[in-house]
Design a protein around this motif. Sequence first.
Motif, PDB file in Angstrom:
ATOM      1  N   TYR A 659      49.401  40.242  32.640  1.00 29.81           N
ATOM      2  CA  TYR A 659      49.719  38.835  32.393  1.00 29.81           C
ATOM      3  C   TYR A 659      49.913  38.173  33.748  1.00 29.81           C
ATOM      4  O   TYR A 659      50.777  38.569  34.534  1.00 29.81           O
ATOM      5  CB  TYR A 659      50.980  38.721  31.536  1.00 29.81           C
ATOM      6  N   SER A 660      49.095  37.153  34.021  1.00 26.58           N
ATOM      7  CA  SER A 660      48.992  36.605  35.374  1.00 26.58           C
ATOM      8  C   SER A 660      49.977  35.480  35.663  1.00 26.58           C
ATOM      9  O   SER A 660      49.879  34.840  36.707  1.00 26.58           O
ATOM     10  CB  SER A 660      47.566  36.094  35.616  1.00 26.58           C
ATOM     11  N   GLY A 661      50.919  35.219  34.765  1.00 28.52           N
ATOM     12  CA  GLY A 661      51.890  34.159  35.018  1.00 28.52           C
ATOM     13  C   GLY A 661      53.155  34.382  34.226  1.00 28.52           C
ATOM     14  O   GLY A 661      53.585  35.521  34.043  1.00 28.52           O
ATOM     15  N   ILE A 662      53.757  33.296  33.745  1.00 26.20           N
ATOM     16  CA  ILE A 662      54.910  33.393  32.866  1.00 26.20           C
ATOM     17  C   ILE A 662      54.663  32.481  31.672  1.00 26.20           C
ATOM     18  O   ILE A 662      53.847  31.555  31.737  1.00 26.20           O
ATOM     19  CB  ILE A 662      56.229  32.989  33.561  1.00 26.20           C
ATOM     20  N   ALA A 663      55.336  32.761  30.553  1.00 29.80           N
ATOM     21  CA  ALA A 663      55.261  31.913  29.363  1.00 29.80           C
ATOM     22  C   ALA A 663      56.627  31.281  29.126  1.00 29.80           C
ATOM     23  O   ALA A 663      57.653  31.971  29.172  1.00 29.80           O
ATOM     24  CB  ALA A 663      54.823  32.719  28.150  1.00 29.80           C
ATOM     25  N   ILE A 664      56.625  29.983  28.893  1.00 30.88           N
ATOM     26  CA  ILE A 664      57.854  29.244  28.612  1.00 30.88           C
ATOM     27  C   ILE A 664      57.734  28.641  27.218  1.00 30.88           C
ATOM     28  O   ILE A 664      56.813  27.866  26.945  1.00 30.88           O
ATOM     29  CB  ILE A 664      58.089  28.129  29.649  1.00 30.88           C
ATOM     30  N   ALA A 665      58.639  29.015  26.323  1.00 30.00           N
ATOM     31  CA  ALA A 665      58.615  28.499  24.951  1.00 30.00           C
ATOM     32  C   ALA A 665      59.303  27.149  24.882  1.00 30.00           C
ATOM     33  O   ALA A 665      60.206  26.847  25.678  1.00 30.00           O
ATOM     34  CB  ALA A 665      59.291  29.493  24.007  1.00 30.00           C
ATOM     35  N   GLY A 666      58.883  26.335  23.909  1.00 31.76           N
ATOM     36  CA  GLY A 666      59.500  25.028  23.742  1.00 31.76           C
ATOM     37  C   GLY A 666      58.955  24.322  22.526  1.00 31.76           C
ATOM     38  O   GLY A 666      58.119  24.861  21.790  1.00 31.76           O
ATOM     39  N   SER A 667      59.386  23.117  22.306  1.00 29.80           N
ATOM     40  CA  SER A 667      58.934  22.355  21.150  1.00 29.80           C
ATOM     41  C   SER A 667      57.605  21.689  21.442  1.00 29.80           C
ATOM     42  O   SER A 667      57.294  21.337  22.583  1.00 29.80           O
ATOM     43  CB  SER A 667      59.989  21.305  20.782  1.00 29.80           C
ATOM     44  N   MET A 668      56.817  21.515  20.403  1.00 31.70           N
ATOM     45  CA  MET A 668      55.487  20.923  20.538  1.00 31.70           C
ATOM     46  C   MET A 668      55.582  19.533  21.176  1.00 31.70           C
ATOM     47  O   MET A 668      56.351  18.676  20.745  1.00 31.70           O
ATOM     48  CB  MET A 668      54.830  20.823  19.159  1.00 31.70           C
ATOM     49  N   GLY A 743      44.107  27.078  22.792  1.00 29.23           N
ATOM     50  CA  GLY A 743      43.672  28.309  23.436  1.00 29.23           C
ATOM     51  C   GLY A 743      44.273  29.532  22.776  1.00 29.23           C
ATOM     52  O   GLY A 743      44.669  29.516  21.603  1.00 29.23           O
ATOM     53  N   THR A 744      44.369  30.622  23.539  1.00 25.61           N
ATOM     54  CA  THR A 744      44.814  31.907  23.016  1.00 25.61           C
ATOM     55  C   THR A 744      46.326  32.009  23.061  1.00 25.61           C
ATOM     56  O   THR A 744      46.907  32.610  23.976  1.00 25.61           O
ATOM     57  CB  THR A 744      44.186  33.065  23.821  1.00 25.61           C
ATOM     58  N   THR A 745      46.984  31.397  22.110  1.00 27.55           N
ATOM     59  CA  THR A 745      48.433  31.512  21.993  1.00 27.55           C
ATOM     60  C   THR A 745      48.816  31.316  20.536  1.00 27.55           C
ATOM     61  O   THR A 745      48.126  30.600  19.790  1.00 27.55           O
ATOM     62  CB  THR A 745      49.163  30.488  22.888  1.00 27.55           C
ATOM     63  N   ALA A 746      49.887  31.968  20.110  1.00 34.47           N
ATOM     64  CA  ALA A 746      50.278  31.916  18.712  1.00 34.47           C
ATOM     65  C   ALA A 746      51.251  30.780  18.424  1.00 34.47           C
ATOM     66  O   ALA A 746      51.217  30.173  17.357  1.00 34.47           O
ATOM     67  CB  ALA A 746      50.899  33.256  18.297  1.00 34.47           C
ATOM     68  N   ASP A 747      52.133  30.470  19.353  1.00 38.25           N
ATOM     69  CA  ASP A 747      53.183  29.479  19.147  1.00 38.25           C
ATOM     70  C   ASP A 747      53.177  28.488  20.311  1.00 38.25           C
ATOM     71  O   ASP A 747      52.633  28.773  21.384  1.00 38.25           O
ATOM     72  CB  ASP A 747      54.554  30.163  19.058  1.00 38.25           C
ATOM     73  N   PRO A 748      53.809  27.336  20.116  1.00 37.61           N
ATOM     74  CA  PRO A 748      53.892  26.375  21.225  1.00 37.61           C
ATOM     75  C   PRO A 748      54.545  27.002  22.459  1.00 37.61           C
ATOM     76  O   PRO A 748      55.655  27.532  22.385  1.00 37.61           O
ATOM     77  CB  PRO A 748      54.762  25.256  20.647  1.00 37.61           C
ATOM     78  N   SER A 749      53.838  26.967  23.563  1.00 35.83           N
ATOM     79  CA  SER A 749      54.364  27.540  24.807  1.00 35.83           C
ATOM     80  C   SER A 749      53.545  27.023  25.970  1.00 35.83           C
ATOM     81  O   SER A 749      52.437  26.520  25.799  1.00 35.83           O
ATOM     82  CB  SER A 749      54.308  29.076  24.784  1.00 35.83           C
ATOM     83  N   LEU A 750      54.099  27.145  27.149  1.00 35.44           N
ATOM     84  CA  LEU A 750      53.387  26.825  28.383  1.00 35.44           C
ATOM     85  C   LEU A 750      53.077  28.124  29.114  1.00 35.44           C
ATOM     86  O   LEU A 750      53.975  28.930  29.375  1.00 35.44           O
ATOM     87  CB  LEU A 750      54.231  25.930  29.297  1.00 35.44           C
TER      88      LEU A 750
END
Length: 768
Positions: A659-668, A743-750
Amino acid sequence: MARTPADTTEMPTKILEIPGMDRQGNPTSVNALLPDWTQISFSQMPPISQSGSLSAGEYKQAVGYDLSRSWTAGQTPDQYIMLGDISPALQPELLSFGFVTQQAGLNLDSVALSAFTLVAKQSLNQLVQAIPLLGQFKVAEIAPVAGLLATKAAGIDVADRTLELVLSSNPQLGQLKLGEIDLSQYSISSIPNLSSAQLGAFSDWQTTLIKDVPGLNALPLSSFPNPIAELGNLVMRIDAVYGPAERRRTKTISGSDVQGFSVNCQENDCAYIELDDLENSGRNARGSLEGKQWISGKYQEVEGGSGCLKGVNGGKEPTGRLPFGSAFKVVVMEPDERTDTVDTALFFRFCSPCGCSPYFIGPVPFFTYRVNSPIFVGALGSSSGGSSSVPTAAVRDGVSSPVTKGVTTAANINVPCPPGSTAPAPVSVGNVQGVNVPALSEAIANIESSGSYETVGVHVCADGGNNCGVPLGKYQFMSYNEYAASSISSKPEGEQFLAKLQGGYQPTQAELFQFFPPADQETVFAQSIASKLNATSQEKDPTTGSLFSGDRLIERVAQKHFGGDYSKVDGGATDTFGRLTLLSYGQDVLKRYRGGSTTVAGSNTAACVPTSSAAQSSNSASATPGGQSTGQYIKPANGPVTSRFGMRTRPVSGVRKTYSGIAIAGSMGSPVKAVGGGVVKTAVSNCQEGLQNCGGGYGNWIEIEHGNGRTTRYAHLREGSVKVKVGDRISQGQVIGGLGSTGTTADPSLHFETRINGTAVNPSQEGI
């Protein structure tokens, strides 16, 4: 309507359009002229205006080689600048010779080997070490070597034997140097794999002039491993110019990396240009940058230099700025009130492993500006205003400038220690948390692989079988190491190669150089060791009860390199062969580091130190010139970090990969902000929710270029939320889009990445 600058320069330029607004609120723009570093090489820079020489024999022991040389008015920088001088800023040692010649369009069959003077300096032993797989070729297949041995080793049958076998059975031949024969009769292509060798792999690369590496003097400055680029994005307007009759100016933005860039002019000869916001025109308009002063370096000098070379030129350099990094300094020269113009110039410096001289080699003509022209300033730091410059005693109309003191007539400049220095003292080079990173790297490399980039270890599994892989290269990085894996996966078919290594595959040397070449190994090690040093320095040592520091910091970082970040402090876990434990590995690395068993570690002792604690203090507080960051990044979105940089299981596919970065979860739709100022390089905004392959899996995404090879990426942005376009100039904290699930993600995230020269690095290095 855009205003076009009426500035002049001898170098290729590009136009930077700065949008603005007039007093009636109508949109307008200003065009600023900038150097086009994609078209500028060292041989294409203007010639130096004055001659000089440097006699530095007394520093040879501290530096490890002789920096002495002379330069003549009319020479371009490639004729007097050595590779070691630009190493801290541009890292030419990481360039492969093949890349240089390819960029220059050279036909290696038609270029004489004698043109590459660095090769002539090498012994046969050094050639085998520097050029990948050369020792496995038969002597008859290496024409210059065959010619050398035919001349110097008559009677020894070598033609049908490999060079490696010949040297192992006749060790005395290893000391022969190619330069002992006429190399003009051979082409560069006559040495197999020479194009694959890194410049830094050759002995004495630091003392080689840029012009003496075929093609290097034609390489654009934007193509170096650490490319020259604009640092920051501030452009100001020249409101007025003032001559040397001015006194006491304290709203300055000029100085040095030692004293900072707000050094006051408290005495006479305060010639300067007065700057203003671009939007303001005229003395009645006021703005936040109104009245800033860039003092002339022809008339005022400041403290400069570092380490063992701080005493060169009396420790002084012209006041100025570093808007394009640390390779050279930009200096205001002669503000002319009669013509409302000002000349600027570049000044270079000499560098070594133990320090750099002040910027005093110049002037090299740069830009001439008129009043009301925009001028690129770069990033403005905080203004301390506590130190002052010193008059140079220069006289108007070009009689004298800072460099002419003892230089203009080519009189030798000796390099005594600064006043007050009476004894040698250790000076750190490449320091992170007080540790000499080049020396530590050599200490680690010499334990397991004898410093060879070609070494491949045996397959091992760690963490209960969760991480399996193969130790690779000079530093024996495990293939699952987050930094190594990120570098390898960025190559075509790199992910497949990592999967094979995880399953026990033993790569060939050719595959190792394809997926993890020497330049990448060095970059990855520097990133990894710096991260470990910073993180470990904040951890408590269970043995002492204090934070890790000094020798214990070195031992613990070595243990982490050997056994992983979560290995037991001073543990008894061993390698596959049972020859080293965590404890003994750390002790061995420390012994090699302190023992100076390598030339790098040995050069950590220098002949001189800064003149005062005040100078050292101001140096540590100033911004790092030419470094990878001109300011601290901010967090790009509010919310918890749900995935970290490194190996992880992808949420959609279930596949375990880097994984080449980080994922930050949040509201849409919640705001996504630029972590730093820069220019939009990529903006994809046509992806809809649910289309996993759109945008290459990123969905809607933005890439921002921050200068000096640094970029950041923001992915999975909400459909219709992208607020910027390619070419837009972005400020830190500006909202550029909304958090989403394209793109390739299941939930809202950056998905957020930080990259240096295209390679993903851990965002934690930038404080995120």
